[in-house]
Scaffold this active site. Structure first.
Site, short mmCIF file in Angstrom:
data_model
loop_
_atom_site.label_atom_id
_atom_site.label_comp_id
_atom_site.label_asym_id
_atom_site.label_seq_id
_atom_site.Cartn_x
_atom_site.Cartn_y
_atom_site.Cartn_z
N GLU A 140 0.88 -1.16 0.00
CA GLU A 140 0.00 0.00 0.00
C GLU A 140 0.92 1.21 0.00
OE1 GLU A 140 -1.20 3.03 0.67
OE2 GLU A 140 -2.09 2.67 2.64
N GLU A 149 5.10 11.35 -1.61
CA GLU A 149 5.88 10.45 -0.76
C GLU A 149 6.85 9.59 -1.56
OE1 GLU A 149 3.76 8.32 2.29
OE2 GLU A 149 2.29 9.92 2.52
#
EC number: 2.1.1.319
Length: 380
Positions: A140, A149
């Site tokens: 995930e 990110e």
């Protein structure tokens, strides 16, 4: 989102020019990984029913991909995906986690009677050495607007090093979306900006009155700083579908089995979005993503599962949507078209954050075309 390398780029890399910046791993850990070492943060993700239901369905509706197989969970966090993989029949699961959350993952594996299958390895995915190739990589990895990110870099690294040629990725595909929206956020943020500037002006007056120092020379810089924060920074929001005033457009599609880091380091798109609501105002663009669990062409899923973060009447996900304010907003009508040129690159200061540029122009149904407007937005 699971965990993996945020970081300031080294000065030497910037000076060298050309290739991607080198990441200081200690800074990266301090700025990024450490967030995921707290149970409260893991709980936030574990309470996201859309997220949880999608991954649970993907694993157990496609148990043939896991039964008797070797699985790699990249950024295992609490270990939930590794545990599900084991429960679905995996022979072995390597669960890699960079933070001390690895110990909690081990505890959960023991408590759920899969410790003999799930091996939790604490370390960076880029540094970990496995004893064998794997049949499945599950992760995930998605951040805000999918790519914030930059964790997918680590998934790509894991895939290139450890996935068998006929292996599958969970998820297997991803898409980024952009849509025109109506919203009061611009007015709210402008009000916040004016309050901040009023407070600054009082500060300037008081500092000169009490301490004899004139700070007014910094007013312009202070305003620019706050304009970036209030008006030029992406805003997390869970939108209602009725705030979307036109047709959403896909701006990026990713095949997780073949994508390279170079392909996701920079995203460029040109889209036209028809307006579907009359006499309204285009106040912002909204970005979201979806991912799909399809297996591969050679080894397809029995039941394809989709995880979408689009605006939903039943509430959203912990990812929400990202709102990009357009200043000034535009009056629009049904039949108008909004043309957008979009660029997103990684921040030079922190490779996990994104710098975006939007050039948007309105083509009215009457044939009139308004001048193009360019704005910069920061996804931090």
């Amino acid at each position: 989102m699971a965990s993996l390398p945020n970081g300031a780029a080294s000065a030497s890399a910037s000076a060298a020019g050309g290739g991607p910046a080198v990441v200081d791993k200690e800074v990266d850990f301090a700025n990024y990984f450490c967030t995921y070492s707290y149970l409260y943060h893991q709980k936030e993700m574990l309470c996201d029913r859309v997220r949880m239901d999608a991954y649970h369905s993907a694993v157990f509706r496609n148990a043939h991909h896991f039964r008797g197989k070797v699985v790699l969970d990249v950024g295992t966090g609490s270990g939930i995906l590794a545990i599900w993989s084991a429960q679905a029949g995996a022979r072995k699961v390597y669960a890699v986690e960079a933070t001390n959350m690895a110990e909690h993952a081990r505890e959960l594996a023991r408590a759920n009677d899969v410790a003999d299958i799930v091996e939790v390895i604490q370390g960076s995915m880029e540094d970990v050495v496995l004893p064998e190739k794997v049949d499945v990589i599950i992760s995930e990895w998605m951040g805000y607007f999918l790519l914030r990110e930059s964790m997918f870099d680590s998934v790509i690294c894991a895939r290139d090093r450890w996935l068998k040629p006929d292996g599958v990725m969970y998820p297997s595909h991803a898409r980024m979306w952009l849509a025109p929206i109506r919203s009061d956020l611009a007015e709210n943020k402008m009000e916040d900006l004016e309050i901040a500037m009023h407070d600054w002006n009082l500060f300037v007056e008081d500092t000169e009155s009490y301490y004899g120092v004139n700070m007014n020379v910094l007013t312009k810089a202070y305003r620019a700083e706050h304009e970036k924060y209030y008006l030029k920074s992406a805003i997390w929001n869970n939108l209602h579908p009725n705030q979307v005033i036109g047709q959403a457009a896909v701006i990026k599609e990713i095949d997780c089995l073949t994508a390279t880091v170079d392909e996701i380091r920079e995203v460029r798109a040109q889209v036209t979005m028809p307006i579907k609501l009359d006499m309204t105002r285009l106040a912002a663009l909204a970005g979201w993503f979806d991912v799909h669990f399809r297996g591969s062409k050679q080894n397809p899923a029995t039941q394809e599962v989709e995880l979408s973060t689009a605006p939903d009447v039943n509430g959203g996900t912990h990812w929400g949507q990202q709102v990009f304010l357009l200043t000034p907003p535009l009056k629009v009508n049904e039949g108008d078209n909004v043309k957008v040129s979009f660029t997103m690159v990684r921040s030079k200061e922190n490779h996990r954050l994104m710098d975006m540029e939007f050039t948007y122009e309105l083509h009215e149904s009457s044939g009139k075309q308004l001048p193009a407007i360019t704005t910069k937005i920061y996804l931090e």
